[in-house]
Design a protein around this motif. Structure first.
Motif, PDB file in Angstrom:
ATOM      1  N   TYR A 242       0.822  -1.205   0.000  1.00 38.20           N
ATOM      2  CA  TYR A 242       0.000   0.000   0.000  1.00 38.20           C
ATOM      3  C   TYR A 242       0.861   1.261   0.000  1.00 38.20           C
ATOM      4  O   TYR A 242       0.474   2.278  -0.557  1.00 38.20           O
ATOM      5  CB  TYR A 242      -0.941   0.007   1.194  1.00 38.20           C
ATOM      6  CG  TYR A 242      -2.126  -0.922   1.052  1.00 38.20           C
ATOM      7  CD1 TYR A 242      -2.378  -1.602  -0.133  1.00 38.20           C
ATOM      8  CD2 TYR A 242      -3.005  -1.113   2.089  1.00 38.20           C
ATOM      9  CE1 TYR A 242      -3.459  -2.449  -0.270  1.00 38.20           C
ATOM     10  CE2 TYR A 242      -4.094  -1.950   1.966  1.00 38.20           C
ATOM     11  CZ  TYR A 242      -4.311  -2.611   0.785  1.00 38.20           C
ATOM     12  OH  TYR A 242      -5.387  -3.437   0.652  1.00 38.20           O
TER      13      TYR A 242
ATOM     14  N   ILE B 155       1.751   1.929  -3.492  1.00 34.63           N
ATOM     15  CA  ILE B 155       0.595   2.382  -4.258  1.00 34.63           C
ATOM     16  C   ILE B 155       0.283   3.842  -3.934  1.00 34.63           C
ATOM     17  O   ILE B 155      -0.025   4.639  -4.823  1.00 34.63           O
ATOM     18  CB  ILE B 155      -0.643   1.516  -3.958  1.00 34.63           C
ATOM     19  CG1 ILE B 155      -0.422   0.089  -4.427  1.00 34.63           C
ATOM     20  CG2 ILE B 155      -1.876   2.082  -4.617  1.00 34.63           C
ATOM     21  CD1 ILE B 155      -1.504  -0.853  -3.961  1.00 34.63           C
ATOM     22  N   ALA B 156       0.341   4.199  -2.660  1.00 35.52           N
ATOM     23  CA  ALA B 156      -0.028   5.556  -2.239  1.00 35.52           C
ATOM     24  C   ALA B 156       1.053   6.581  -2.541  1.00 35.52           C
ATOM     25  O   ALA B 156       0.757   7.772  -2.654  1.00 35.52           O
ATOM     26  CB  ALA B 156      -0.338   5.562  -0.748  1.00 35.52           C
TER      27      ALA B 156
ATOM     28  N   PHE C 278       0.486   9.143  -5.544  1.00 32.42           N
ATOM     29  CA  PHE C 278      -0.596  10.094  -5.315  1.00 32.42           C
ATOM     30  C   PHE C 278      -0.197  11.140  -4.275  1.00 32.42           C
ATOM     31  O   PHE C 278      -0.440  12.330  -4.452  1.00 32.42           O
ATOM     32  CB  PHE C 278      -1.863   9.356  -4.862  1.00 32.42           C
ATOM     33  CG  PHE C 278      -2.385   8.402  -5.879  1.00 32.42           C
ATOM     34  CD1 PHE C 278      -2.984   8.864  -7.035  1.00 32.42           C
ATOM     35  CD2 PHE C 278      -2.275   7.041  -5.698  1.00 32.42           C
ATOM     36  CE1 PHE C 278      -3.471   7.992  -7.989  1.00 32.42           C
ATOM     37  CE2 PHE C 278      -2.756   6.159  -6.637  1.00 32.42           C
ATOM     38  CZ  PHE C 278      -3.352   6.634  -7.791  1.00 32.42           C
TER      39      PHE C 278
ATOM     40  N   ILE D 204      -6.718  11.378  -0.713  1.00 31.90           N
ATOM     41  CA  ILE D 204      -6.583  10.581  -1.929  1.00 31.90           C
ATOM     42  C   ILE D 204      -6.044   9.200  -1.600  1.00 31.90           C
ATOM     43  O   ILE D 204      -6.552   8.186  -2.072  1.00 31.90           O
ATOM     44  CB  ILE D 204      -5.682  11.298  -2.957  1.00 31.90           C
ATOM     45  CG1 ILE D 204      -6.413  12.484  -3.559  1.00 31.90           C
ATOM     46  CG2 ILE D 204      -5.244  10.347  -4.062  1.00 31.90           C
ATOM     47  CD1 ILE D 204      -5.554  13.343  -4.443  1.00 31.90           C
ATOM     48  N   ALA D 205      -4.995   9.158  -0.787  1.00 36.70           N
ATOM     49  CA  ALA D 205      -4.409   7.867  -0.426  1.00 36.70           C
ATOM     50  C   ALA D 205      -5.404   7.008   0.346  1.00 36.70           C
ATOM     51  O   ALA D 205      -5.546   5.811   0.080  1.00 36.70           O
ATOM     52  CB  ALA D 205      -3.144   8.082   0.398  1.00 36.70           C
TER      53      ALA D 205
ATOM     54  N   SER E 188      -8.773   7.130   0.355  1.00 37.22           N
ATOM     55  CA  SER E 188      -9.892   6.656  -0.458  1.00 37.22           C
ATOM     56  C   SER E 188      -9.447   5.614  -1.476  1.00 37.22           C
ATOM     57  O   SER E 188     -10.174   4.657  -1.753  1.00 37.22           O
ATOM     58  CB  SER E 188     -10.586   7.821  -1.153  1.00 37.22           C
ATOM     59  OG  SER E 188      -9.687   8.476  -2.023  1.00 37.22           O
ATOM     60  N   PHE E 189      -8.251   5.773  -2.027  1.00 36.64           N
ATOM     61  CA  PHE E 189      -7.766   4.786  -2.993  1.00 36.64           C
ATOM     62  C   PHE E 189      -7.460   3.456  -2.314  1.00 36.64           C
ATOM     63  O   PHE E 189      -7.830   2.393  -2.807  1.00 36.64           O
ATOM     64  CB  PHE E 189      -6.526   5.323  -3.701  1.00 36.64           C
ATOM     65  CG  PHE E 189      -6.000   4.401  -4.750  1.00 36.64           C
ATOM     66  CD1 PHE E 189      -6.654   4.260  -5.959  1.00 36.64           C
ATOM     67  CD2 PHE E 189      -4.861   3.652  -4.533  1.00 36.64           C
ATOM     68  CE1 PHE E 189      -6.183   3.401  -6.935  1.00 36.64           C
ATOM     69  CE2 PHE E 189      -4.375   2.788  -5.493  1.00 36.64           C
ATOM     70  CZ  PHE E 189      -5.043   2.660  -6.696  1.00 36.64           C
ATOM     71  N   LEU E 190      -6.804   3.502  -1.179  1.00 40.27           N
ATOM     72  CA  LEU E 190      -6.420   2.265  -0.500  1.00 40.27           C
ATOM     73  C   LEU E 190      -7.608   1.589   0.181  1.00 40.27           C
ATOM     74  O   LEU E 190      -7.615   0.368   0.330  1.00 40.27           O
ATOM     75  CB  LEU E 190      -5.324   2.543   0.524  1.00 40.27           C
ATOM     76  CG  LEU E 190      -3.999   3.005  -0.066  1.00 40.27           C
ATOM     77  CD1 LEU E 190      -3.003   3.304   1.036  1.00 40.27           C
ATOM     78  CD2 LEU E 190      -3.443   1.975  -1.026  1.00 40.27           C
TER      79      LEU E 190
ATOM     80  N   GLU F 245      -9.107  -0.626  -2.479  1.00 39.41           N
ATOM     81  CA  GLU F 245      -8.193  -1.486  -3.237  1.00 39.41           C
ATOM     82  C   GLU F 245      -8.516  -2.954  -2.983  1.00 39.41           C
ATOM     83  O   GLU F 245      -8.682  -3.375  -1.853  1.00 39.41           O
ATOM     84  CB  GLU F 245      -6.759  -1.181  -2.798  1.00 39.41           C
ATOM     85  CG  GLU F 245      -5.726  -1.492  -3.835  1.00 39.41           C
ATOM     86  CD  GLU F 245      -5.477  -2.963  -3.985  1.00 39.41           C
ATOM     87  OE1 GLU F 245      -5.411  -3.422  -5.128  1.00 39.41           O
ATOM     88  OE2 GLU F 245      -5.360  -3.658  -2.973  1.00 39.41           O
TER      89      GLU F 245
ATOM     90  N   THR G 126     -16.926   7.847   4.048  1.00 36.34           N
ATOM     91  CA  THR G 126     -15.997   8.611   3.219  1.00 36.34           C
ATOM     92  C   THR G 126     -16.478  10.044   3.052  1.00 36.34           C
ATOM     93  O   THR G 126     -15.680  10.988   3.100  1.00 36.34           O
ATOM     94  CB  THR G 126     -15.832   7.933   1.844  1.00 36.34           C
ATOM     95  OG1 THR G 126     -15.434   6.577   2.039  1.00 36.34           O
ATOM     96  CG2 THR G 126     -14.802   8.634   1.004  1.00 36.34           C
TER      97      THR G 126
END
Length: 179
Positions: free
Chosen positions: A61, A64-65, A68, A118-119, A121-123, A126, A167
Motif C-alpha cells: 500500500y 501504491i499511495a 498520489f 486521496i491515499a 480513499s484509494f487504499l 483497493e 468517506t
C-alpha cells in the motif's frame, strides 16, 4: 513518511526532481496483478516470509499511495517559496525541524490534506493486492464484500452505503479543518 522525502527533494536536492518524477510514475507502469505475482514470489520464501500477513499489505500500500501523495505534496511545495520561507525561519532562529513544522506545513496544509484523502480513499477501495497477497487470511473491506456477494444483497448494499457515508463524512470533516 512521504512528507520528509518530498521536503528533502525540494529543499536539499532539487536536482533530483526529474528522477523522482520518473520513479513516481513506475508503479503505474506495472499492473497490480503482475506486481502481486512478483511480490508473492519475492516474499513467499526466505528469511522473512510475509505473504498472507498484513505486513505485506502495508508495504504494498505504501508503494501504491506514494505516487498520489508525492504529486499532491509536490504541487503544494511548488506553490510556495520554500527556500525563502526556510531562510526567513532560519534567520529568525528556528532550526530546520521547527521551520518545517511551524512555517512550511501550515503553508502546504491543503496539499497535505488532499494527499491523505486521496491515499485513504484509494487504499480503502483497493481489492487486487489484498485478495492476491493475503486472500482470506486477513480480510479487508473489499475482500469481505467479495466474500459476502452470494449472501444477502441488502447487507452488502448497506455496507457499501455505510462506506460511502463514512468517506463523505471524512471528506467534509477534512474540508472543514482546512478552512
Amino acid at each position: 513518511m512521504i512528507l520528509p522525502l518530498v521536503f528533502a527533494v525540494f529543499y536539499y536536492f532539487p536536482r533530483l526532481k526529474g528522477l523522482m518524477e520518473i520513479l513516481i510514475i513506475l508503479p503505474f507502469a506495472v499492473p497490480p496483478v503482475v506486481s502481486s505475482v512478483g511480490l508473492l514470489q519475492l516474499f513467499a520464501d526466505g528469511p522473512f516470509p510475509i505473504v498472507g500477513t498484513p505486513w505485506i499489505l502495508i508495504g504494498t500500500y505504501f508503494t501504491i499511495a506514494l505516487p498520489f501523495m508525492y504529486r499532491a505534496l509536490a504541487n503544494s511545495l511548488n506553490g510556495v517559496p520554500l527556500k525563502d520561507l526556510m531562510d526567513a525561519a532560519h534567520l529568525l532562529g528556528a532550526n530546520t525541524f521547527k521551520a518545517v513544522l511551524l512555517v512550511v506545513i501550515p503553508n502546504i496544509r491543503k496539499g497535505l490534506l488532499v494527499s491523505l484523502l486521496i491515499a485513504f480513499s484509494f487504499l480503502f477501495g483497493e481489492f487486487v493486492f489484498a485478495n492476491i497477497l493475503v486472500g482470506t487470511r486477513f480480510e479487508t473491506l473489499q475482500i469481505y464484500l467479495y466474500n459476502m456477494r452470494q449472501t444477502s444483497g441488502h447487507f452488502t448494499s448497506a455496507l457499501v452505503m455505510s462506506y460511502f457515508v463514512f468517506t463523505l463524512i471524512l471528506t467534509l470533516t477534512a474540508s472543514r479543518l482546512s478552512r
